[in-house]
Design a protein around this motif. Structure first.
Motif, short mmCIF file in Angstrom:
data_model
loop_
_atom_site.label_atom_id
_atom_site.label_comp_id
_atom_site.label_asym_id
_atom_site.label_seq_id
_atom_site.Cartn_x
_atom_site.Cartn_y
_atom_site.Cartn_z
N PHE A 33 0.74 -1.28 -0.12
CA PHE A 33 -0.10 -0.09 0.46
C PHE A 33 1.03 1.15 0.38
O PHE A 33 2.23 1.29 0.28
CB PHE A 33 -0.92 0.31 1.20
N TYR A 50 -1.96 -6.29 -4.49
CA TYR A 50 -2.25 -7.17 -4.28
C TYR A 50 -1.64 -8.41 -4.70
O TYR A 50 -2.13 -9.72 -4.34
CB TYR A 50 -4.21 -7.68 -4.28
N THR A 94 0.70 -6.44 3.88
CA THR A 94 0.28 -7.21 4.60
C THR A 94 0.84 -8.27 4.21
O THR A 94 0.39 -8.74 2.66
CB THR A 94 -1.20 -7.14 5.04
N THR A 97 -5.37 -11.40 3.13
CA THR A 97 -5.99 -10.55 2.81
C THR A 97 -6.94 -11.91 3.53
O THR A 97 -8.01 -11.70 3.91
CB THR A 97 -7.16 -9.77 2.24
N ALA A 102 -3.04 -12.96 11.93
CA ALA A 102 -2.20 -11.65 11.84
C ALA A 102 -1.71 -11.52 10.17
O ALA A 102 -1.50 -11.00 9.88
CB ALA A 102 -0.59 -12.85 11.69
N LYS A 103 -2.51 -12.34 9.14
CA LYS A 103 -2.56 -11.73 8.41
C LYS A 103 -3.09 -10.49 7.59
O LYS A 103 -3.41 -9.53 6.19
CB LYS A 103 -3.19 -13.04 7.93
N ASN A 104 -3.94 -10.21 8.83
CA ASN A 104 -4.49 -8.64 8.58
C ASN A 104 -3.63 -7.19 8.75
O ASN A 104 -3.95 -6.30 9.36
CB ASN A 104 -6.33 -8.05 9.67
N ILE A 105 -2.42 -7.66 10.00
CA ILE A 105 -1.47 -6.84 10.01
C ILE A 105 -1.05 -5.86 9.41
O ILE A 105 -0.73 -6.42 8.55
CB ILE A 105 -0.98 -7.20 11.77
N GLN A 106 -1.22 -4.99 9.01
CA GLN A 106 -0.20 -4.01 8.08
C GLN A 106 1.09 -3.25 9.21
O GLN A 106 1.01 -3.00 9.90
CB GLN A 106 -0.57 -3.01 8.05
N PHE A 108 4.65 -1.27 8.27
CA PHE A 108 5.08 0.03 8.00
C PHE A 108 6.01 0.29 7.69
O PHE A 108 7.07 -0.08 8.69
CB PHE A 108 4.15 1.21 8.50
#
Lengths: 117, 115
Positions: A33, A50, A94, A97, A102-106, A108
Motif C-alpha cells: 500500500f 495485491y 500485509t 487478506t 496476523a494476515k490482517n496486520i499492516q 509500515f
C-alpha cells in the motif's frame, strides 16, 4: 521481524519533476500500500497492490501512478510533481487478506517526507 | 462507505496515570477488524492492538486494552500506567471482511505524556 524499507527519509524536488518513491518488504507479503499522511487528515490511501503487476486505485490516486514488477517492491511515481503533493508518504504491507489473525496486520515503513518546491 | 472518527486531536496524561482515546466508526458490515496503531515521533507506525468484531471479549496487550462496543460502533483505547514512551500519534483503523483490501484510518490523536 518484518521489515518495510522506504528508500528515502527526506526528498526535495522541483515542480514538474518526475519523482520515484521506492518501497521494499522482506517478508514475501502479498499486499502493498501507499498512503499519504497530512496533519488533520490522517492516512489516505493512494494505491494498493495485491499481486505482482496488479494494482487498484485508492481514495486519492490523481497525480500518482504505481509499479509492482516484483513481489517485494512497490514504487510510487509522481509523474509531474506539484506543490500540493508535498507530504509524508507511507508504504505498508500485509501478508494476505484471506482468513483471520496476523494476515490482517499492516507493517509500515518509516515514511518519506517529500517537499516539492 | 465506512468511516472512522477520532474526535480528540490531542490528549495529555500524567506519567503513571490512565488515559482513554476515543474512536467511533460507521459500517453496515457485521464482520470486520479494528486496530490501534502508534506512530512515535520517529514516524514508524506500529500496531498496538487489534480486535476482531466477532469476538465479544475486549483485546488486551499488557498496559493497552480496548473497550469494544459493537452496537455503539465504538472502539476506545485505554493506556494504563502511562509512560513517556507512550507519547505518539495514535490512529484507529478499520478493515472490512476478508477479501477487502482497504484499511480506513481516523485522523489521529496526539498523546502527550507529562513527567
Amino acid at each position: 521481524d518484518v521489515k518495510v524499507t522506504q528508500s528515502s527519509r527526506y526528498l526535495v524536488k522541483r515542480t514538474g519533476e518526475k519523482v520515484f518513491l521506492e518501497c521494499v518488504q522482506d517478508m514475501d507479503h502479498e499486499n502493498m500500500f501507499w498512503y499519504r499522511q497530512d496533519p488533520g487528515l490522517g492516512l489516505r490511501l493512494i494505491y494498493f497492490s495485491y499481486d505482482v503487476k496488479m494494482k487498484e486505485k485508492g481514495d486519492i490516486p490523481e497525480g500518482y501512478s504505481v509499479s509492482r514488477e516484483k513481489k517485494e517492491r512497490f514504487s510510487l511515481i509522481l509523474e509531474s510533481a506539484s506543490t500540493n503533493q508535498t507530504s509524508m508518504y507511507l508504504c505498508a504491507s500485509t501478508p494476505g487478506t484471506s482468513g483471520r489473525g496476523a494476515k490482517n496486520i499492516q507493517y509500515f515503513g518509516a515514511g518519506t517526507r517529500l517537499s516539492v518546491l | 462507505a465506512q468511516t472512522v472518527t477520532q474526535s480528540q486531536p490531542e490528549m495529555s496524561v500524567q506519567e503513571a496515570e490512565t488515559v482513554t482515546l476515543s474512536c467511533t466508526y460507521d459500517t453496515s458490515e457485521s464482520d470486520y477488524y479494528l486496530f490501534w496503531y502508534k506512530q512515535p515521533p520517529s514516524r514508524q507506525m506500529i500496531l498496538v492492538i487489534r480486535q476482531e468484531a466477532y469476538k465479544q471479549q475486549n483485546a488486551t496487550e499488557n498496559r493497552f486494552s480496548v473497550n469494544f462496543q459493537k452496537a455503539a460502533k465504538s472502539f476506545s483505547l485505554k493506556i494504563s500506567d502511562s509512560q513517556l514512551g507512550d507519547a505518539a500519534m495514535y490512529f484507529c483503523a478499520y478493515r472490512g471482511r476478508a477479501g477487502t483490501y482497504k484499511y480506513i484510518f481516523g485522523t489521529g490523536t496526539r498523546l502527550k505524556v507529562l513527567a
